[in-house]
Design an enzyme around this catalytic site. Structure first.
Site, mmCIF file in Angstrom:
data_model
loop_
_atom_site.group_PDB
_atom_site.id
_atom_site.type_symbol
_atom_site.label_atom_id
_atom_site.label_comp_id
_atom_site.label_asym_id
_atom_site.label_seq_id
_atom_site.Cartn_x
_atom_site.Cartn_y
_atom_site.Cartn_z
ATOM 1 N N PRO A 2 41.174 37.668 39.177
ATOM 2 C CA PRO A 2 41.870 36.464 39.590
ATOM 3 C C PRO A 2 42.057 35.397 38.528
ATOM 4 C CG PRO A 2 39.654 36.590 40.512
ATOM 5 C CD PRO A 2 39.734 37.521 39.383
ATOM 6 N N GLU A 3 43.292 35.158 38.164
ATOM 7 C CA GLU A 3 43.658 33.949 37.449
ATOM 8 C C GLU A 3 44.431 33.108 38.461
ATOM 9 O OE1 GLU A 3 45.238 34.592 33.493
ATOM 10 O OE2 GLU A 3 44.352 36.572 33.403
ATOM 11 N N LYS A 58 41.472 28.068 39.675
ATOM 12 C CA LYS A 58 41.121 29.364 40.263
ATOM 13 C C LYS A 58 40.172 29.190 41.449
ATOM 14 C CE LYS A 58 41.409 30.933 35.500
ATOM 15 N NZ LYS A 58 40.655 31.398 34.315
ATOM 16 N N HIS A 106 29.129 45.769 48.431
ATOM 17 C CA HIS A 106 29.372 44.421 47.901
ATOM 18 C C HIS A 106 30.213 43.522 48.807
ATOM 19 C CE1 HIS A 106 27.589 46.156 44.392
ATOM 20 N NE2 HIS A 106 28.612 46.958 44.190
ATOM 21 N N ARG A 124 30.473 42.287 40.872
ATOM 22 C CA ARG A 124 29.705 41.675 39.780
ATOM 23 C C ARG A 124 29.025 40.368 40.171
ATOM 24 N NH1 ARG A 124 33.439 42.082 34.490
ATOM 25 N NH2 ARG A 124 31.527 41.566 33.419
ATOM 26 N N ARG A 277 36.996 38.102 23.690
ATOM 27 C CA ARG A 277 37.987 38.479 24.684
ATOM 28 C C ARG A 277 39.141 39.194 23.995
ATOM 29 N NH1 ARG A 277 37.221 35.427 29.303
ATOM 30 N NH2 ARG A 277 38.121 37.236 30.300
#
Length: 288
Positions: A2-3, A58, A106, A124, A277
């Site tokens: 997600p951006e 976000k 999850h 995560r 990155r």
DNA sequence: AAGAGGCCCTGATAGC
DNA sequence: TGCTATCAGGGCCTCT
């Protein structure tokens, strides 16, 4: 995932499905998220009507009828699944972004309404949910963030004064949420491609002309991505359903070694790691 | 004060 | 097949 564009698509889905509805029940399976979920999360949420669903950067913000706010972030791997009740069972609603087959593991939080369920899944656990007691605290919580690219505050004056005495490269700044909110690692590369700016270019070297391009293309890339329903990459295995489509439009991201998509450009897309990155750019049209 | 680097965590994939 | 290493869409904290 997600951006800003992906989060906006989630917001829109939630807005269609849970606005003006009342939370009947909360199930918490794992409180150990990026920020530990408060013990009273379920009791605060229960019986609250969702008045409004906002997004900043976000983050998604649920306005609760009691005056509090539920703010959440999806981290790197968080997804929101919307399930509709059919007869007795809740089933996946595949007409919304990122709600294909529900993963087995999850599923940390379920927000249950009379006829719909919202499930937060996050392998995560870099995402989190927070309760802000009033609008003052909400404002304070978001106060250190820079403007979104869409805001008029993100203008030439703002950018050039922000860049004064700064040494970092432009890619780093596009990812810096204190400078501009909502751009992540994919769209940073995409934006710089449209600007024809090399990602490692130090910001003090940028000309006025280039700064203008950064404003225009930040808006353009994000708006486009929202229109396409966001990007879906590295999707869960064995799932089907509605995905975003913007990944098909990637000009540089994840295209290492491939030809530049710009017409009549002979360039090849390179990958370079910048502060840990991956960054993608054309070796020809983004030479400088 | 600005900038670099580490860290939180699981899962997919590549390489041996 | 099974091991290990690397990488992944984010952001906060600490150290210099």
């Amino acid at each position: 995932m997600p951006e800003l564009p992906e989060v906006e698509v989630v917001r829109q889905s939630l807005d269609k499905k849970i606005r003006r509805k009342t939370v009947k029940k909360i199930i918490v399976r794992n409180r150990n998220l990026r920020i530990k979920l408060p013990k009273n999360f379920a009791s605060i949420m229960k019986n609250q009507k969702i008045i409004k669903i906002d997004r900043f950067s976000k983050y998604i913000i649920l306005h609760l009828s009691g005056g509090k706010f539920c703010l959440f972030h999806l981290g790197m791997s968080g997804t929101i699944h919307i399930l509709l009740k059919k007869k007795k069972n809740f089933i996946t609603n595949s007409s919304f972004y990122n709600t294909p087959i529900l993963p087995k593991k999850h599923n940390h939080i379920e927000i249950i309404f009379k006829d719909i369920k919202v499930i937060y899944n996050d392998p995560r656990r870099f995402g989190f949910f927070q309760i802000l007691d009033n609008s003052f605290l909400l404002k304070k919580r978001l106060s250190h963030f820079g403007p979104e690219p869409f805001q008029s505050k993100f203008n030439l004056n703002y950018i050039s004064s922000f860049f004064k005495k700064k040494q970092k490269n432009i890619k780093n700044f596009l990812l810096d949420q204190n400078f501009v909110s909502g751009i992540g690692n994919i769209y940073a590369s995409e934006i710089l491609f449209f600007c024809k700016i090399n990602p490692i270019k130090e910001v003090h070297l940028l000309q006025k002309k280039e700064l203008k391009k950064i404003i225009i293309n930040s808006r353009r890339v994000l708006v486009n991505a929202i229109k396409k329903g966001g990007s879906t990459i590295r999707d869960f295995k064995n799932t089907s359903g509605k995905k975003g489509n913007f990944q098909k439009d990637f000009k540089v991201y994840d295209r290492e070694g491939l030809r530049c998509k710009r017409k009549s450009c002979e360039g090849i897309i390179l990958k370079k790691v910048i502060t840990n990155r991956s960054t993608f750019f054309c070796n020809y049209c983004q030479k400088n």
